[in-house]
Design an enzyme around this catalytic site. Structure first.
Site, PDB file in Angstrom:
ATOM      1  N   ASP A   1      70.424  43.338   1.597  1.00  0.00           N
ATOM      2  CA  ASP A   1      69.754  44.364   2.387  1.00  0.00           C
ATOM      3  C   ASP A   1      68.396  44.652   1.739  1.00  0.00           C
ATOM      4  O   ASP A   1      68.157  44.268   0.583  1.00  0.00           O
ATOM      5  CB  ASP A   1      70.630  45.620   2.401  1.00  0.00           C
TER       6      ASP A   1
ATOM      7  N   ASP B   1      65.998  48.031   2.448  1.00  0.00           N
ATOM      8  CA  ASP B   1      65.737  49.441   2.136  1.00  0.00           C
ATOM      9  C   ASP B   1      66.908  50.051   1.365  1.00  0.00           C
ATOM     10  O   ASP B   1      68.059  50.010   1.820  1.00  0.00           O
ATOM     11  CB  ASP B   1      65.488  50.226   3.417  1.00  0.00           C
TER      12      ASP B   1
END
Length: 221
Positions: free
Chosen positions: A14, A16
């Protein structure tokens, strides 16, 4: 200090909250959105992490037409891409990405391609060789589609992938894909990842014969 070693044939990351700390931007943009719609900013911020914006809007404004959410989401993505103040790397992220080198790894993010590239550049982080962004999936996290797509693009069985995630939606998506999940930071720890560390500081990577070993200092299993 206890060290846990995890092996995998691909690492799915991922962005953020996992590699990039963009909380300052997310908070600014979504608090303005909340004010425009008469919602409490704190309530909105409990929903938005890890999801595509239009899905967050659908949860927060359940009576609003999908087309309106999609249109406003496009504006929100442009607003976020134009704001990089306070965007910094998660501690240890650059060293972790550099250590992965040519080992199979992918970025799997709810951001679109433009925002992903802007934020990774703003944080001074190298882009993984494979990007699965919002444009490439039909369903947002917590749906596992993005992680399964990345595994297919890397030609690695989902069970042999390790996901790195920070949010409830992301952890759920990784687990639903049949993958092990390394939770990063305080948001992830409350949502049942397979492993958990506070950040990527001191997370050691060694790749050999198509397998990467990741040593997690002080991890919680």
């Amino acid at each position: 200090m206890t060290t846990t070693t995890v092996t995998a044939r691909a690492v799915l990351l991922d962005m953020d909250g996992t590699l990039v700390n963009s909380d300052a931007v997310v908070e600014r943009v979504w608090r303005r959105w909340a004010e425009r719609h008469g919602l409490l900013g704190d309530d909105v911020l409990k929903v938005v992490h890890g999801r595509q914006g239009h899905l967050s809007m659908a949860i927060l404004l359940p009576e609003r037409p999908v087309a309106e959410n999609l249109a406003e989401n496009r504006l929100m993505l442009a607003e976020e891409a134009a704001d990089t103040e306070g965007v910094v790397p998660i501690a240890g992220a650059r060293a972790f990405l550099e250590a992965l080198g040519g080992f199979p790894h992918a970025l799997v993010t709810s951001a679109d391609d433009t925002l992903a590239r802007v934020r990774m550049a703003a944080a001074g982080l190298p882009l993984p060789p494979v990007l699965v962004t919002a444009e490439l999936v039909s369903a947002s996290k917590p749906n596992p589609e993005g992680f399964l797509a990345a595994a297919a693009m890397l030609a690695v069985d989902p069970a042999d992938c390790l996901v790195l995630e920070d949010s409830e939606a992301g952890v759920a998506a990784g687990l639903a894909a049949g993958m092990r999940v390394l939770g990063i930071g305080p948001r992830a720890g409350a949502h049942g990842p397979t492993f958990h560390v506070p950040d990527l500081t001191g997370v050691a990577v060694a790749a050999r014969d198509g397998v990467v070993s990741i040593a997690l200092p002080g991890s919680r299993v």
